[in-house]
Write an enzyme that holds these catalytic residues in place. Structure first.
Site, mmCIF file in Angstrom:
data_model
loop_
_atom_site.group_PDB
_atom_site.id
_atom_site.type_symbol
_atom_site.label_atom_id
_atom_site.label_comp_id
_atom_site.label_asym_id
_atom_site.label_seq_id
_atom_site.Cartn_x
_atom_site.Cartn_y
_atom_site.Cartn_z
ATOM 1 N N ASN A 9 -12.842 32.266 28.215
ATOM 2 C CA ASN A 9 -11.682 32.645 29.036
ATOM 3 C C ASN A 9 -11.879 31.961 30.389
ATOM 4 O O ASN A 9 -12.708 32.392 31.181
ATOM 5 C CB ASN A 9 -11.632 34.172 29.175
ATOM 6 N N LYS A 11 -9.939 31.864 32.859
ATOM 7 C CA LYS A 11 -9.287 32.537 33.987
ATOM 8 C C LYS A 11 -8.523 31.491 34.825
ATOM 9 O O LYS A 11 -7.951 30.576 34.244
ATOM 10 C CB LYS A 11 -10.318 33.332 34.795
ATOM 11 N N HIS A 94 -6.372 41.983 29.230
ATOM 12 C CA HIS A 94 -7.641 41.801 29.948
ATOM 13 C C HIS A 94 -7.701 42.793 31.113
ATOM 14 O O HIS A 94 -6.672 43.088 31.731
ATOM 15 C CB HIS A 94 -7.748 40.358 30.466
ATOM 16 N N GLU A 96 -8.606 42.473 34.050
ATOM 17 C CA GLU A 96 -8.073 41.942 35.316
ATOM 18 C C GLU A 96 -6.556 42.084 35.362
ATOM 19 O O GLU A 96 -5.968 42.315 36.418
ATOM 20 C CB GLU A 96 -8.527 40.480 35.497
ATOM 21 N N GLU A 166 -14.924 44.705 26.578
ATOM 22 C CA GLU A 166 -15.419 44.171 27.847
ATOM 23 C C GLU A 166 -15.590 45.304 28.860
ATOM 24 O O GLU A 166 -14.612 45.722 29.499
ATOM 25 C CB GLU A 166 -14.436 43.148 28.410
ATOM 26 N N GLY A 172 -18.294 39.373 35.295
ATOM 27 C CA GLY A 172 -18.508 38.567 36.504
ATOM 28 C C GLY A 172 -19.570 39.122 37.435
ATOM 29 O O GLY A 172 -19.677 38.708 38.582
ATOM 30 N N SER A 212 -20.505 38.899 31.274
ATOM 31 C CA SER A 212 -21.746 38.199 31.616
ATOM 32 C C SER A 212 -22.516 37.689 30.392
ATOM 33 O O SER A 212 -23.743 37.728 30.365
ATOM 34 C CB SER A 212 -22.633 39.077 32.497
HETATM 35 P P1 13P Z 1 -17.796 36.807 32.650
HETATM 36 O O1 13P Z 1 -18.363 36.183 31.403
HETATM 37 O O2 13P Z 1 -17.645 35.827 33.769
HETATM 38 O O3 13P Z 1 -18.527 38.052 33.026
HETATM 39 O O4 13P Z 1 -16.296 37.255 32.290
HETATM 40 C C1 13P Z 1 -16.069 38.016 31.171
HETATM 41 C C2 13P Z 1 -14.605 38.050 30.916
HETATM 42 O O5 13P Z 1 -13.856 38.663 31.670
HETATM 43 C C3 13P Z 1 -14.076 37.305 29.769
HETATM 44 O O6 13P Z 1 -12.762 37.646 29.503
#
Ligand code: 13P
Length: 250
Positions: A9, A11, A94, A96, A166, A172, A212
């Site tokens: 992903n 982002k 997601h 976010e 997740e 992150g 992560s």
């Molecule tokens: P990270 O791997 O950067 O922690 O992000 C995970 C994520 O949100 C994947 O959709």
């Protein structure tokens, strides 16, 4: 046997040049699609350019979409338009988007139905906040998110869904859930699917872990019984790291 699915992903990262460089490097180096499904979920403006250059073993997905086919929704992208770019996957719900863009269980459910209408594979995200993990309500949260997201789907559709677990506190932050914790919650999600749709469906549906995931922890995560894949943010931006992670079983 559930086929592993490793998805990046991106982002809101990467220019077109960077994306092209990535795809030319990664195309030849990912495992055969007969062994592992490999997907890159890119920003909407890059999708067509990536689809045109995807190799036989790398597939492209979007990170979000609207649930309507068309209409006066300024700035939105419809499932119909995504299909037209040639993408095959779409991330839905997601954290976010839930936290920053008012995504709700109801809109997630509408989007999941819309994905099936346009023959896109939904990667449906669920996961708890740190406080929910700490006060012991993780299972209650992911249970409700999973049931609501999949509500109204047929058993055959649910088999095709990819659920991405997740935990928000692991995204992150560099703080990965231990393989044991990740497996426990992915297993719980599978049990929720079994409760609603039966064992045959639960045995087929794929559950990814995200948060992560890095080259140094993917092997252990992927070795767990209920973890069928990974949804990778930061570490998916770097071609070599992504190649290493898609080849987790070598
Ligand atoms: P990270 O791997 O950067 O922690 O992000 C995970 C994520 O949100 C994947 O959709």
């Amino acid at each position: 046997m559930r086929k592993p699915i490793i998805a990046g992903n991106w982002k809101m990262y990467k220019t077109r040049d960077e994306a092209l460089q990535f795809i030319y490097t990664v195309n030849q180096a990912v495992p055969s699609i007969d062994e592992v499904e490999t997907v890159i979920c890119a920003p909407a403006v890059l999708l067509r350019c990536l689809v045109k250059r995807q190799g036989d073993h790398l597939k492209i997905g979007a990170q979000n979409m609207h649930f309507e086919e068309k209409g006066a929704y300024t700035g939105e992208v419809s499932p119909f338009l995504l299909k037209d770019t040639g993408v095959q996957y779409v991330i839905i719900g997601h954290s976010e988007r839930r936290e920053m863009f008012n995504e709700t269980d109801e809109s997630v459910n509408k989007k999941v139905h819309a994905a099936f209408k346009y023959d896109l594979t939904p990667i449906v995200c669920v996961g708890e906040k740190l406080q929910e993990r700490e006060n012991g309500t993780t299972n209650v949260i992911v249970d409700a998110q999973t049931v609501k997201a999949l509500s109204g789907l047929t058993k055959e559709q649910v088999k095709k869904v990819v659920v991405a677990y997740e935990p928000i506190w692991a995204i992150g932050t560099g703080r990965t859930a231990t393989a044991e914790i990740a497996n426990e919650t992915c297993g719980y999600i599978r049990s929720v699917i079994e409760r609603v749709y039966g064992k045959e469906v639960a045995d087929e549906v794929r559950v990814q872990y995200g948060g992560s995931v890095k080259p140094n922890n993917i092997k252990e995560l992927m070795a767990q019984e209920h973890i069928d894949g990974a949804l990778i943010g930061g570490a998916s931006l770097e071609a070599e790291a992504f190649i290493t992670m898609t080849n987790f079983n070598k």
